[in-house]
Design an enzyme around this catalytic site. Structure first.
Site, PDB file in Angstrom:
ATOM      1  N   GLY A   1       0.849  -1.245  -0.048  1.00  0.00           N
ATOM      2  CA  GLY A   1       0.023   0.168  -0.047  1.00  0.00           C
ATOM      3  C   GLY A   1       0.970   1.286   0.126  1.00  0.00           C
TER       4      GLY A   1
ATOM      5  N   CYS B   1       5.407  -6.142   1.304  1.00  0.00           N
ATOM      6  CA  CYS B   1       5.929  -4.926   1.481  1.00  0.00           C
ATOM      7  C   CYS B   1       5.361  -4.284   2.632  1.00  0.00           C
ATOM      8  CB  CYS B   1       5.249  -3.912   0.085  1.00  0.00           C
ATOM      9  SG  CYS B   1       6.367  -2.408  -0.021  1.00  0.00           S
ATOM     10  N   TYR B   2       4.125  -3.024   2.547  1.00  0.00           N
ATOM     11  CA  TYR B   2       3.374  -2.542   3.494  1.00  0.00           C
ATOM     12  C   TYR B   2       2.857  -3.700   4.738  1.00  0.00           C
ATOM     13  CZ  TYR B   2      -0.110   0.523   6.044  1.00  0.00           C
ATOM     14  OH  TYR B   2      -0.460   0.956   7.288  1.00  0.00           O
TER      15      TYR B   2
ATOM     16  N   HIS C   1       7.654  -7.255  -4.176  1.00  0.00           N
ATOM     17  CA  HIS C   1       6.507  -7.819  -4.799  1.00  0.00           C
ATOM     18  C   HIS C   1       6.624  -9.038  -5.447  1.00  0.00           C
ATOM     19  CE1 HIS C   1       4.252  -4.108  -3.533  1.00  0.00           C
ATOM     20  NE2 HIS C   1       5.387  -3.439  -3.595  1.00  0.00           N
TER      21      HIS C   1
ATOM     22  N   GLU D   1       4.076 -10.624  -6.624  1.00  0.00           N
ATOM     23  CA  GLU D   1       3.142 -10.474  -7.742  1.00  0.00           C
ATOM     24  C   GLU D   1       3.234  -9.818  -8.792  1.00  0.00           C
ATOM     25  OE1 GLU D   1       1.961  -6.866  -4.972  1.00  0.00           O
ATOM     26  OE2 GLU D   1       3.071  -8.685  -5.120  1.00  0.00           O
TER      27      GLU D   1
ATOM     28  N   ASP E   1      -7.772  -3.692 -26.397  1.00  0.00           N
ATOM     29  CA  ASP E   1      -8.833  -3.658 -25.348  1.00  0.00           C
ATOM     30  C   ASP E   1     -10.381  -3.439 -25.710  1.00  0.00           C
ATOM     31  OD1 ASP E   1      -6.694  -4.075 -23.897  1.00  0.00           O
ATOM     32  OD2 ASP E   1      -6.588  -1.931 -23.111  1.00  0.00           O
TER      33      ASP E   1
ATOM     34  N   LYS F   1      -3.795  -7.013 -19.241  1.00  0.00           N
ATOM     35  CA  LYS F   1      -3.363  -6.959 -20.726  1.00  0.00           C
ATOM     36  C   LYS F   1      -3.431  -8.136 -21.476  1.00  0.00           C
ATOM     37  CE  LYS F   1      -3.021  -3.749 -22.998  1.00  0.00           C
ATOM     38  NZ  LYS F   1      -4.039  -2.696 -23.730  1.00  0.00           N
TER      39      LYS F   1
END
Length: 545
Positions: free
Chosen positions: A79, A106-107, A205, A207, A261, A401
């Site tokens: 965050g 992280c946070y 991170h 992810e 998109d 994407k």
């Protein structure tokens, strides 16, 4: 099921996506509601077929696939806040006493450390790629290899690997019971574990696509949680079915730009409702050279629909006159698009929906969750008026994407369409730093065309995620024809990415950059020099504005 507590990270939704790729069901909750939500999950009898208050609405097939009755693990996301800020989001300490495996990112790790008696301090900043080094206890190679295999949360990690970091605070003292597993150049406690409590923390991170072994973190955590791992595939037929149920016999005004998109969204909507699809291309004058012809090809050869083309070049340029603030530009452009779409809808009384190609990265950068930091307003999110007369229909909203590309591919769109480079709705308006004038628009369009041509000639255009030119608003001295020239600097931006949430700059050969530079300073009027942007994301965003 694994619960994700969302503290507002730009990549919080990516956590759910990584778990979904492992076949694991997830739910999201805000930190303020986390404890109550956890208790409600543990106590509920059945959730299949029931939409709870935290379950997302139409087209959110990503995170609540019929939530399990059993909560197996908790992930605390990153965050933008500091744990010591007044009003910083937090969770009840009771969460750590429930006996459920927890992973803090992280946070989330910093907050965990603070709540459990550790120390977090400001000062050690890391942004972008860093090298993670396992903290080897024993010098002998055989012992070191065995030690790595025993690292449950880092199982499968090599001695060193690249991770993506983005933080200004770090843990400087571990809570009791925690062991240090890995470090980076600047941060001592980059990965930690309390195996007795099954609580883990990482300062990077996992992810992010550019974290080399990030998926292994989630795979290992899922196994610690005793979750069964399976592979899930994207199902465009399910999306089409939901569109049919939502729209019925009504018509949809679909905003199309030729980009992947909006094309995938329109293609899915067209498959669901047939002739009730009304694709509208607004020629704003801000798109790439050749976009008009591409849109006509798509909607006459691939999607047989009655395409509406609106020439609004003068209208857009007039509205942008004197505007220099990037946010103001995006919101002006967003409002203009909506005004035009609503005018078209007024001509079709049974058109009640506006179809858009919005993807998840648009949503989160436009502050899509409670504690997320606002990065920039995407025209199709932040530019929308409060009282929109049309209902939004966004089939891609919860996908990234690369997932949108795969959905398009599975739906039957050709490879050259699904793999084309992305292009933002505001187009060249956000490739021009400062005011958008006809002269600067002509300059950037010519410079951008040169970049595209040279990348295609060298065989690199399809190899990179996106490449384009930027009018920087900076001026420098040049010598042309033995005379002094003081003119604008053009930047070239090219990057490699999977889901737009993280990116690395493209390693274009010097000779290709040299040809681009030579052509731009010679062919584009009033340009003094060319520079190449070599900044990753994070910390930079894809575009300069």
């Amino acid at each position: 099921m694994i619960l994700i507590v969302d503290f507002g990270s730009q990549t919080a939704h990516l956590i759910g996506r990584r778990l979904r790729q492992l076949g694991i069901q997830t739910e999201y909750t805000n930190p303020e509601e986390a404890l109550e939500f956890i208790k409600s999950i543990k106590g509920r009898k059945s959730t299949k077929g029931i939409k709870g208050k935290n379950e997302k609405k139409a087209f959110d097939t990503s995170d609540t696939l019929g939530a399990s009755d059993t909560l197996k693990g908790i992930i605390l996301s990153g965050g933008p806040s500091s744990v010591y800020e007044k009003g910083a989001p937090t969770v009840s300490k009771e969460i750590f006493e429930l006996g459920i495996p927890i992973l803090g990112i992280c946070y989330g790790w910093q907050l965990m450390a603070k709540l459990l008696g550790g120390v977090v301090e400001n000062g050690t900043k890391e942004y972008g790629p860093e090298t993670l080094e396992l903290r080897i206890k024993n010098p002998a190679e055989g012992e070191a290899r065995q030690w790595r295999q025993e690292l449950r949360i880092l199982k499968g990690f090599p001695a060193t690997s690249t991770v993506i970091v983005s933080h200004g605070d770090s843990v400087t003292k571990l809570p009791g019971g925690f062991e240090n597993l890995a470090t980076t150049r600047s941060v001592k406690y980059s990965a930690v574990a309390n195996e007795d409590a099954k609580i883990y923390g990482v300062q990077f991170h996992p992810e992010a696509a550019h974290t080399e072994c990030g998926q292994e973190i989630f795979r290992n955590f899922a196994q610690i949680c005793r979750e069964k791992l399976t592979l899930l595939s994207l199902d465009p037929q399910q999306i089409i079915k939901e569109i049919k149920q939502t729209v019925g016999n009504q018509k949809v005004i679909a905003a199309v730009s030729g980009g992947v998109d909006s094309t995938v969204a329109a293609f899915l909507i067209g498959k669901a409702i047939g002739k009730n699809l009304i694709p509208v291309y607004v020629d704003s004058g801000l798109m790439r050279v050749g976009t008009d012809q591409l849109v006509i090809h798509i909607f006459t050869k691939l999607i047989h629909a009655d395409l509406v083309i609106i020439n609004a070049r003068k209208r857009f340029l007039k509205s942008l006159k004197g505007v220099t603030d990037p946010e103001a530009k995006r919101k002006i452009i967003g409002k203009l698009y909506i005004d035009i779409f609503q005018d078209i809808a007024a001509e079709h009384k049974d058109a009640t929906f506006l179809g858009q190609g919005t993807i998840y990265s648009d949503v989160i950068e436009s502050k899509g969750s409670k504690h997320a930091s606002h990065i920039k307003s995407h025209h199709n999110v932040g530019g929308l008026p409060k009282e929109l007369k049309l209902k939004l229909l966004e089939p891609n909203r919860n996908y990234y994407k690369d997932e949108v590309r795969e959905i398009g591919r599975l739906s039957g769109l050709p490879e050259e369409i699904v793999m084309q480079q992305p292009w933002p709705g505001p187009g060249h308006a956000v490739n021009i730093m400062g005011e958008v004038t006809q002269k600067r628009l002509d300059q950037v369009m010519l410079a951008d065309q040169i970049v595209v041509e040279e990348m295609k000639k060298a065989g690199f255009y399809e190899a990179v995620f996106e490449c384009f030119a930027v009018m920087t608003g900076a001026y420098s001295t040049a010598v042309k024809g033995d005379g002094r020239v003081y003119a604008e600097v053009v930047a070239i931006r090219s990057y490699d990415s999977v889901d737009i949430m993280t990116a690395s700059w493209s390693k274009i050969p010097y000779e290709v950059l040299a040809r681009m530079s030579s052509r731009i300073v010679n062919e584009v009027p009033d340009v003094s020099r060319v520079v190449y942007d070599i900044t990753s994301k994070p910390p930079a965003t894809m575009r300069w504005e």
